[in-house]
Motif scaffolding. Structure first.
Motif, PDB file in Angstrom:
ATOM      1  N   ARG A 119      -1.568 -15.227   7.821  1.00  0.00           N
ATOM      2  CA  ARG A 119      -1.896 -16.241   6.807  1.00  0.00           C
ATOM      3  C   ARG A 119      -2.096 -15.592   5.439  1.00  0.00           C
ATOM      4  NH1 ARG A 119      -4.808 -20.769   8.765  1.00  0.00           N
ATOM      5  NH2 ARG A 119      -3.816 -21.553  10.661  1.00  0.00           N
ATOM      6  N   GLU A 120      -2.529 -14.321   5.475  1.00  0.00           N
ATOM      7  CA  GLU A 120      -2.789 -13.607   4.221  1.00  0.00           C
ATOM      8  C   GLU A 120      -2.099 -12.252   4.265  1.00  0.00           C
ATOM      9  OE1 GLU A 120      -6.958 -13.133   3.748  1.00  0.00           O
ATOM     10  OE2 GLU A 120      -7.363 -15.262   3.429  1.00  0.00           O
ATOM     11  N   ILE A 121      -1.622 -11.826   3.096  1.00  0.00           N
ATOM     12  CA  ILE A 121      -1.058 -10.490   2.937  1.00  0.00           C
ATOM     13  C   ILE A 121      -1.786  -9.823   1.779  1.00  0.00           C
ATOM     14  CG2 ILE A 121       0.998  -9.111   2.438  1.00  0.00           C
ATOM     15  CD1 ILE A 121       2.677 -11.412   3.558  1.00  0.00           C
ATOM     16  N   ILE A 122      -2.402  -8.687   2.065  1.00  0.00           N
ATOM     17  CA  ILE A 122      -3.128  -7.942   1.030  1.00  0.00           C
ATOM     18  C   ILE A 122      -2.382  -6.645   0.751  1.00  0.00           C
ATOM     19  CG2 ILE A 122      -5.260  -6.710   0.484  1.00  0.00           C
ATOM     20  CD1 ILE A 122      -6.773  -8.806   2.027  1.00  0.00           C
ATOM     21  N   PHE A 123      -2.024  -6.436  -0.508  1.00  0.00           N
ATOM     22  CA  PHE A 123      -1.290  -5.235  -0.890  1.00  0.00           C
ATOM     23  C   PHE A 123      -2.252  -4.149  -1.358  1.00  0.00           C
ATOM     24  CE2 PHE A 123       1.887  -8.649  -1.487  1.00  0.00           C
ATOM     25  CZ  PHE A 123       2.879  -8.156  -0.644  1.00  0.00           C
ATOM     26  N   MET A 124      -1.982  -2.927  -0.920  1.00  0.00           N
ATOM     27  CA  MET A 124      -2.785  -1.767  -1.290  1.00  0.00           C
ATOM     28  C   MET A 124      -1.846  -0.648  -1.752  1.00  0.00           C
ATOM     29  SD  MET A 124      -5.283  -1.753   2.087  1.00  0.00           S
ATOM     30  CE  MET A 124      -6.584  -0.749   1.362  1.00  0.00           C
ATOM     31  N   ASP A 125      -2.351   0.250  -2.584  1.00  0.00           N
ATOM     32  CA  ASP A 125      -1.528   1.379  -3.016  1.00  0.00           C
ATOM     33  C   ASP A 125      -1.133   2.228  -1.811  1.00  0.00           C
ATOM     34  OD1 ASP A 125      -1.698   0.597  -5.645  1.00  0.00           O
ATOM     35  OD2 ASP A 125      -3.414   1.885  -6.094  1.00  0.00           O
ATOM     36  N   ARG A 126      -2.071   2.440  -0.896  1.00  0.00           N
ATOM     37  CA  ARG A 126      -1.813   3.149   0.359  1.00  0.00           C
ATOM     38  C   ARG A 126      -2.853   2.700   1.377  1.00  0.00           C
ATOM     39  NH1 ARG A 126      -3.770   6.923  -3.156  1.00  0.00           N
ATOM     40  NH2 ARG A 126      -1.672   7.574  -3.667  1.00  0.00           N
ATOM     41  N   LEU A 127      -2.491   2.757   2.630  1.00  0.00           N
ATOM     42  CA  LEU A 127      -3.423   2.381   3.678  1.00  0.00           C
ATOM     43  C   LEU A 127      -4.311   3.571   4.018  1.00  0.00           C
ATOM     44  CD1 LEU A 127      -1.200   0.292   6.138  1.00  0.00           C
ATOM     45  CD2 LEU A 127      -2.420  -0.450   4.090  1.00  0.00           C
ATOM     46  N   PRO A 128      -5.598   3.324   4.318  1.00  0.00           N
ATOM     47  CA  PRO A 128      -6.488   4.435   4.685  1.00  0.00           C
ATOM     48  C   PRO A 128      -6.041   5.055   5.986  1.00  0.00           C
ATOM     49  CG  PRO A 128      -7.543   2.329   5.146  1.00  0.00           C
ATOM     50  CD  PRO A 128      -6.283   2.012   4.395  1.00  0.00           C
ATOM     51  N   ARG A 129      -6.255   6.366   6.108  1.00  0.00           N
ATOM     52  CA  ARG A 129      -5.804   7.059   7.317  1.00  0.00           C
ATOM     53  C   ARG A 129      -6.921   7.902   7.903  1.00  0.00           C
ATOM     54  NH1 ARG A 129      -0.690   6.541   8.850  1.00  0.00           N
ATOM     55  NH2 ARG A 129       0.675   5.460   7.390  1.00  0.00           N
ATOM     56  N   THR A 130      -6.851   8.079   9.209  1.00  0.00           N
ATOM     57  CA  THR A 130      -7.814   8.925   9.911  1.00  0.00           C
ATOM     58  C   THR A 130      -7.440  10.387   9.703  1.00  0.00           C
ATOM     59  OG1 THR A 130      -6.533   9.001  11.960  1.00  0.00           O
ATOM     60  CG2 THR A 130      -8.051   7.150  11.691  1.00  0.00           C
ATOM     61  N   ALA A 131      -8.271  11.268  10.249  1.00  0.00           N
ATOM     62  CA  ALA A 131      -8.030  12.706  10.105  1.00  0.00           C
ATOM     63  C   ALA A 131      -6.717  13.137  10.737  1.00  0.00           C
ATOM     64  CB  ALA A 131      -9.180  13.483  10.740  1.00  0.00           C
ATOM     65  N   VAL A 132      -6.236  12.417  11.762  1.00  0.00           N
ATOM     66  CA  VAL A 132      -4.978  12.796  12.406  1.00  0.00           C
ATOM     67  C   VAL A 132      -3.787  12.013  11.865  1.00  0.00           C
ATOM     68  CG1 VAL A 132      -6.064  13.562  14.536  1.00  0.00           C
ATOM     69  CG2 VAL A 132      -5.401  11.184  14.317  1.00  0.00           C
ATOM     70  N   GLY A 133      -3.977  11.282  10.739  1.00  0.00           N
ATOM     71  CA  GLY A 133      -2.864  10.641  10.058  1.00  0.00           C
ATOM     72  C   GLY A 133      -2.537   9.233  10.490  1.00  0.00           C
ATOM     73  N   LYS A 134      -3.323   8.660  11.394  1.00  0.00           N
ATOM     74  CA  LYS A 134      -3.074   7.277  11.800  1.00  0.00           C
ATOM     75  C   LYS A 134      -3.789   6.329  10.837  1.00  0.00           C
ATOM     76  CE  LYS A 134      -2.534   8.297  16.718  1.00  0.00           C
ATOM     77  NZ  LYS A 134      -2.929   7.925  18.099  1.00  0.00           N
ATOM     78  N   VAL A 135      -3.292   5.085  10.760  1.00  0.00           N
ATOM     79  CA  VAL A 135      -3.958   4.093   9.920  1.00  0.00           C
ATOM     80  C   VAL A 135      -5.380   3.890  10.428  1.00  0.00           C
ATOM     81  CG1 VAL A 135      -3.962   1.686   9.162  1.00  0.00           C
ATOM     82  CG2 VAL A 135      -1.802   2.933   9.308  1.00  0.00           C
ATOM     83  N   ASP A 136      -6.345   3.938   9.509  1.00  0.00           N
ATOM     84  CA  ASP A 136      -7.758   3.819   9.869  1.00  0.00           C
ATOM     85  C   ASP A 136      -8.142   2.347   9.945  1.00  0.00           C
ATOM     86  OD1 ASP A 136     -10.523   3.921  10.097  1.00  0.00           O
ATOM     87  OD2 ASP A 136     -10.696   5.702   8.848  1.00  0.00           O
ATOM     88  N   ALA A 137      -8.022   1.787  11.148  1.00  0.00           N
ATOM     89  CA  ALA A 137      -8.327   0.371  11.358  1.00  0.00           C
ATOM     90  C   ALA A 137      -9.796   0.078  11.078  1.00  0.00           C
ATOM     91  CB  ALA A 137      -7.971  -0.044  12.772  1.00  0.00           C
ATOM     92  N   GLY A 138     -10.667   1.052  11.369  1.00  0.00           N
ATOM     93  CA  GLY A 138     -12.097   0.856  11.137  1.00  0.00           C
ATOM     94  C   GLY A 138     -12.403   0.608   9.672  1.00  0.00           C
ATOM     95  N   LYS A 139     -11.752   1.340   8.793  1.00  0.00           N
ATOM     96  CA  LYS A 139     -11.984   1.144   7.360  1.00  0.00           C
ATOM     97  C   LYS A 139     -11.449  -0.203   6.888  1.00  0.00           C
ATOM     98  CE  LYS A 139     -12.481   5.891   5.750  1.00  0.00           C
ATOM     99  NZ  LYS A 139     -11.996   6.945   4.835  1.00  0.00           N
ATOM    100  N   LEU A 140     -10.334  -0.630   7.455  1.00  0.00           N
ATOM    101  CA  LEU A 140      -9.799  -1.939   7.086  1.00  0.00           C
ATOM    102  C   LEU A 140     -10.720  -3.059   7.566  1.00  0.00           C
ATOM    103  CD1 LEU A 140      -5.971  -1.454   7.771  1.00  0.00           C
ATOM    104  CD2 LEU A 140      -7.129  -1.549   5.556  1.00  0.00           C
ATOM    105  N   ARG A 141     -11.285  -2.893   8.761  1.00  0.00           N
ATOM    106  CA  ARG A 141     -12.234  -3.900   9.257  1.00  0.00           C
ATOM    107  C   ARG A 141     -13.501  -3.918   8.396  1.00  0.00           C
ATOM    108  NH1 ARG A 141     -10.304  -1.928  14.345  1.00  0.00           N
ATOM    109  NH2 ARG A 141      -9.097  -3.538  15.412  1.00  0.00           N
ATOM    110  N   GLN A 142     -13.922  -2.727   7.985  1.00  0.00           N
ATOM    111  CA  GLN A 142     -15.086  -2.643   7.110  1.00  0.00           C
ATOM    112  C   GLN A 142     -14.820  -3.343   5.784  1.00  0.00           C
ATOM    113  OE1 GLN A 142     -16.353   1.368   6.314  1.00  0.00           O
ATOM    114  NE2 GLN A 142     -17.932   0.768   4.876  1.00  0.00           N
TER     115      GLN A 142
END
Length: 538
Positions: free
Chosen positions: A507-530
């Motif tokens: 329903r919504e699309i939010i644009f970001m310069d870059r997605l946050p990443r964890t120490a091993v390079g995966k998208v940090d879902a926790g930060k997006l939920r926060q």
């Protein structure tokens, strides 16, 4: 395909036996302009082994290795392994408080860390054991190393350095201790469901993985092949594939402590790299290398794992390879640290979207519902039976981690997928990542796949959010440089309307310069939920 090596022995013995087919002068590591021979690597490993003995470290003890990709990390790992001790591998950027906790929780007898890290964080560390520091300059070419040390060499009170150990000790001459079933490594899960778990992996698991890979890279030749080692050893893919498998076959590893597209493509050309294993983000960055990407023409085998490879990135990368006259293609695999990362991989040929390929030689993959194996084609939880399985999670109840079906041990992966009639594995998403929108199961990865097919989308991640009485999927996106957001929004929504059920459409699309990443390079879902929570969304 080469000869088989006995897997029922330590990783040290496995590498020693495999590399025995090559002379002592054979270059096994290239690091920052320095060729490191097999003889030098084993000598330095032996010296560190002798130092460990002087501390009383023995079979079953734990040594924490907290280093980026340095030759000292490889030498130290096999020194620990030769004694039958356990290497606790930790991300080199781990902050001092969790590093201290992970070192103490493992009962470590020693912490080997990076000199620069210790200079900044030593005062905040409390590992509960002696500390040794290692530096990049330990293995730089002599002239460069001398200049570097005069400018940056540090000494720390009560802390031994790798250089001093190399000068003070002679190589350990005792016999290796332990066998294939002994725990060799502690690796740490990503912690997506809470506190990271310590995964116990045995010698045989890594040795068996290497044997499996000889059926994938059937044309390997230790005298001509060169591999790129960008993935760090704290990562199962880095340790098992990029380091252990290559060293055991005499294949030179071009070691890179920190990824840089310019440096990597330069090294691929300079050293004649023929084998690369990496993660999607690395390959995406390579595409920005411009004319230097032509260095990839000589690479025969290119593997991708560690995160989901979108069909759009594969198509783009394979297209660029074709433009430079390469017949290679990007091959995606599937696995988990709990089974030493790789358990199936695609073969060159027809690409099937969502397919992870067939299981490696000697590995079985099936789908289950509870404790029942499902017929081919039905979706369920992916389970793996293999000689590469972990022993279990350290200090945890493992009763629900494994299944015993007909006397055969299976690992429950926690991943949703299916296996077709030809044995091909299809991965959907983590079961815990699946969302229910109005009672209907939605897989976020499926949304990202659709969004990734839009040319201007660089990366994306989908989350379920609740706002008042509404619940819906929200898509976070980073676009290619210069892309128009409104145009991209329209194209994403159009693609989702055509390919996704209504509950899965964002329903919504939010644009970001870059997605946050964890120490091993995966998208940090926790930060997006926060971020969603801070905006008042559940």
């Amino acid at each position: 395909m080469g000869r088989a090596i006995n897997t029922h022995q330590t990783m040290f013995e496995y590498v020693r036996d495999g590399s025995g087919d090559f002379p002592d002068s054979k270059t096994v590591i290239f690091f920052k302009g320095r060729e490191i021979s097999k003889k030098r690597l084993f000598e330095d490993s032996g010296k560190f082994c002798a130092y460990l003995c002087s501390l009383g470290i023995k079979k079953g003890d734990v040594v924490t290795i907290h280093l980026p990709n340095l030759p000292s990390a490889t030498a130290a790992f096999y020194a620990v392994n030769k004694l039958g001790a356990i290497a606790n591998l930790v991300h080199p950027l781990m902050p001092p408080l969790p590093l201290s906790a992970m070192t103490r929780d493992a009962g470590s007898k020693l912490l080997l860390t990076f000199e620069g890290y210790f200079a900044q964080n030593g005062a905040a560390l409390d590992p509960g054991c002696p500390v040794v520091t290692a530096a990049a300059s330990d293995y730089l070419p002599p002239l460069v190393a001398g200049i570097y040390r005069r400018a940056k060499e540090r000494t720390f009170e009560g802390v031994k350095s790798w250089r001093s150990i190399m000068k003070e000790f002679k190589p350990h001459e005792g016999a290796p201790v332990g066998g294939g079933e002994d725990v060799a490594v502690l690796m740490h899960s990503g912690g997506t469901t809470g506190k990271p778990k310590a995964i116990e992996l045995q010698n045989r698991a890594f040795n068996e993985l290497t044997e499996c890979l000889t059926y994938v890279i059937e044309d390997y030749d230790g005298n001509r092949d060169v591999s790129l080692m960008v993935l760090p050893i704290f990562h199962g893919f880095g340790l098992g594939v990029c380091m252990h498998s290559m060293l055991s076959r005499g294949i030179e590893s071009v070691m890179v402590p920190k990824y840089s597209t310019k440096e990597v493509l330069s090294l691929v050309k300079k050293r004649g790299v023929t084998i690369i294993a990496g993660v999607p983000l690395m390959y995406k960055k390579m595409l920005g290398g411009g004319a230097a990407f032509a260095a990839m023409k000589g690479v025969r085998h290119i593997f991708c794992g560690g995160d989901k490879l979108t069909s759009a990135l594969k198509k783009q990368f394979d297209g660029e390879l074709k433009k430079i006259g390469s017949s290679a293609c990007l091959l995606e695999g599937y696995g988990q640290t709990e089974c030493v990362t790789v358990c199936c991989v695609n073969e060159p040929g027809e690409y099937i979207k969502g397919c992870m390929g067939k299981p490696l030689h000697g590995i079985k993959i099936a789908c289950c519902d509870g404790e029942k194996i499902l017929p081919a084609g039905e979706t369920g939880e992916l389970i793996v039976s293999a000689p590469t399985l972990m022993k279990g999670y350290r200090g945890a109840d493992n009763s629900r981690v494994f299944l015993n079906i007909g006397g055969e041990k299976w690992l429950r992966t926690g991943d949703s997928g299916r296996v077709d009639e030809e044995g091909r594995v299809f991965f959907n998403d983590r079961i815990k990542a699946a969302e229910k929108v109005s009672g209907v199961v939605v897989y976020p990865q499926e949304i990202c796949e659709v969004a990734g097919d839009v040319p201007d989308v660089a990366e994306s991640y989908a989350l379920k959010v609740s706002s008042g009485e509404r619940e819906f999927m929200r898509l976070y996106c980073a676009l290619e440089k210069g892309a128009d957001e409104e145009k991209a929004r329209r194209e994403i929504m159009r693609a989702c309307e055509q390919k996704l059920i209504v509950y899965a459409r964002p329903r919504e699309i939010i644009f970001m310069d870059r997605l946050p990443r964890t120490a091993v390079g995966k998208v940090d879902a926790g930060k997006l939920r926060q971020l969603a929570h801070e905006n008042g969304d559940g």
